[in-house]
Design a protein around this motif. Structure first.
Motif, PDB file in Angstrom:
ATOM      1  N   THR A 220      -6.728  -6.241   0.541  1.00  0.00           N
ATOM      2  CA  THR A 220      -5.356  -6.920   0.182  1.00  0.00           C
ATOM      3  C   THR A 220      -4.178  -6.322   0.404  1.00  0.00           C
ATOM      4  OG1 THR A 220      -6.540  -8.307  -1.624  1.00  0.00           O
ATOM      5  CG2 THR A 220      -4.130  -8.401  -1.476  1.00  0.00           C
ATOM      6  N   GLN A 221      -4.137  -4.881   0.026  1.00  0.00           N
ATOM      7  CA  GLN A 221      -2.776  -4.185   0.343  1.00  0.00           C
ATOM      8  C   GLN A 221      -2.657  -4.154   1.781  1.00  0.00           C
ATOM      9  OE1 GLN A 221      -3.618  -0.715  -1.882  1.00  0.00           O
ATOM     10  NE2 GLN A 221      -2.962  -1.505  -3.806  1.00  0.00           N
ATOM     11  N   LEU A 222      -3.640  -3.821   2.645  1.00  0.00           N
ATOM     12  CA  LEU A 222      -3.491  -3.648   3.910  1.00  0.00           C
ATOM     13  C   LEU A 222      -3.054  -5.042   4.550  1.00  0.00           C
ATOM     14  CD1 LEU A 222      -3.855  -1.814   6.446  1.00  0.00           C
ATOM     15  CD2 LEU A 222      -6.473  -2.754   6.417  1.00  0.00           C
ATOM     16  N   LEU A 223      -3.721  -6.022   4.403  1.00  0.00           N
ATOM     17  CA  LEU A 223      -3.195  -7.326   4.821  1.00  0.00           C
ATOM     18  C   LEU A 223      -1.749  -7.680   4.670  1.00  0.00           C
ATOM     19  CD1 LEU A 223      -6.541  -9.726   4.683  1.00  0.00           C
ATOM     20  CD2 LEU A 223      -5.634  -8.549   6.636  1.00  0.00           C
ATOM     21  N   ARG A 224      -1.686  -7.316   3.252  1.00  0.00           N
ATOM     22  CA  ARG A 224      -0.204  -7.702   3.190  1.00  0.00           C
ATOM     23  C   ARG A 224       1.075  -6.775   3.997  1.00  0.00           C
ATOM     24  NH1 ARG A 224      -0.684  -7.804  -3.801  1.00  0.00           N
ATOM     25  NH2 ARG A 224      -1.289 -10.082  -3.505  1.00  0.00           N
ATOM     26  N   ALA A 225       0.551  -5.474   3.960  1.00  0.00           N
ATOM     27  CA  ALA A 225       1.227  -4.618   4.841  1.00  0.00           C
ATOM     28  C   ALA A 225       1.276  -5.219   6.181  1.00  0.00           C
ATOM     29  CB  ALA A 225       0.965  -3.088   4.809  1.00  0.00           C
ATOM     30  N   LEU A 226       0.223  -5.462   6.886  1.00  0.00           N
ATOM     31  CA  LEU A 226      -0.024  -6.005   8.018  1.00  0.00           C
ATOM     32  C   LEU A 226       0.994  -7.044   8.560  1.00  0.00           C
ATOM     33  CD1 LEU A 226      -3.562  -5.221   9.001  1.00  0.00           C
ATOM     34  CD2 LEU A 226      -1.673  -4.019   9.924  1.00  0.00           C
ATOM     35  N   LEU A 227       0.959  -8.146   7.630  1.00  0.00           N
ATOM     36  CA  LEU A 227       1.499  -9.297   7.685  1.00  0.00           C
ATOM     37  C   LEU A 227       3.108  -9.059   7.578  1.00  0.00           C
ATOM     38  CD1 LEU A 227       1.355 -12.534   7.636  1.00  0.00           C
ATOM     39  CD2 LEU A 227       1.388 -12.721   5.287  1.00  0.00           C
ATOM     40  N   VAL A 228       3.641  -8.123   6.604  1.00  0.00           N
ATOM     41  CA  VAL A 228       5.039  -7.879   6.972  1.00  0.00           C
ATOM     42  C   VAL A 228       5.259  -7.268   8.129  1.00  0.00           C
ATOM     43  CG1 VAL A 228       6.758  -6.240   5.840  1.00  0.00           C
ATOM     44  CG2 VAL A 228       5.029  -7.485   4.303  1.00  0.00           C
TER      45      VAL A 228
END
Length: 66
Positions: free
Chosen positions: A50-58
């Motif tokens: 989840t943390q990785l996906l949030r960073a990638l989306l940003v």
């Protein structure tokens, strides 16, 4: 459900427009994430993912909005 030939009333058109405006950024974000095929091989705990996906989306949003 109205047929395709049936004209929508103003309230229905406005409701569709509001939904489309809210949905478009989400759809675009998911489309960009799907291009990153590395995510199909991601094997980690859900919190880390989840943390990785949030960073990638940003990062994706920053790149798209340039």
């Amino acid at each position: 459900m109205p047929a395709r030939t049936h004209k929508l009333i103003a309230g229905q058109r406005e409701a569709n427009r509001v939904l489309a405006v809210g949905r478009a950024p989400v759809d675009h974000g998911f489309a960009h994430l799907k291009n990153w095929r590395i995510l199909t091989k991601l094997r980690t705990d859900p919190t880390r993912a989840t943390q990785l996906l949030r960073a990638l989306l940003v990062l994706t949003n920053l790149a798209v909005n340039r």
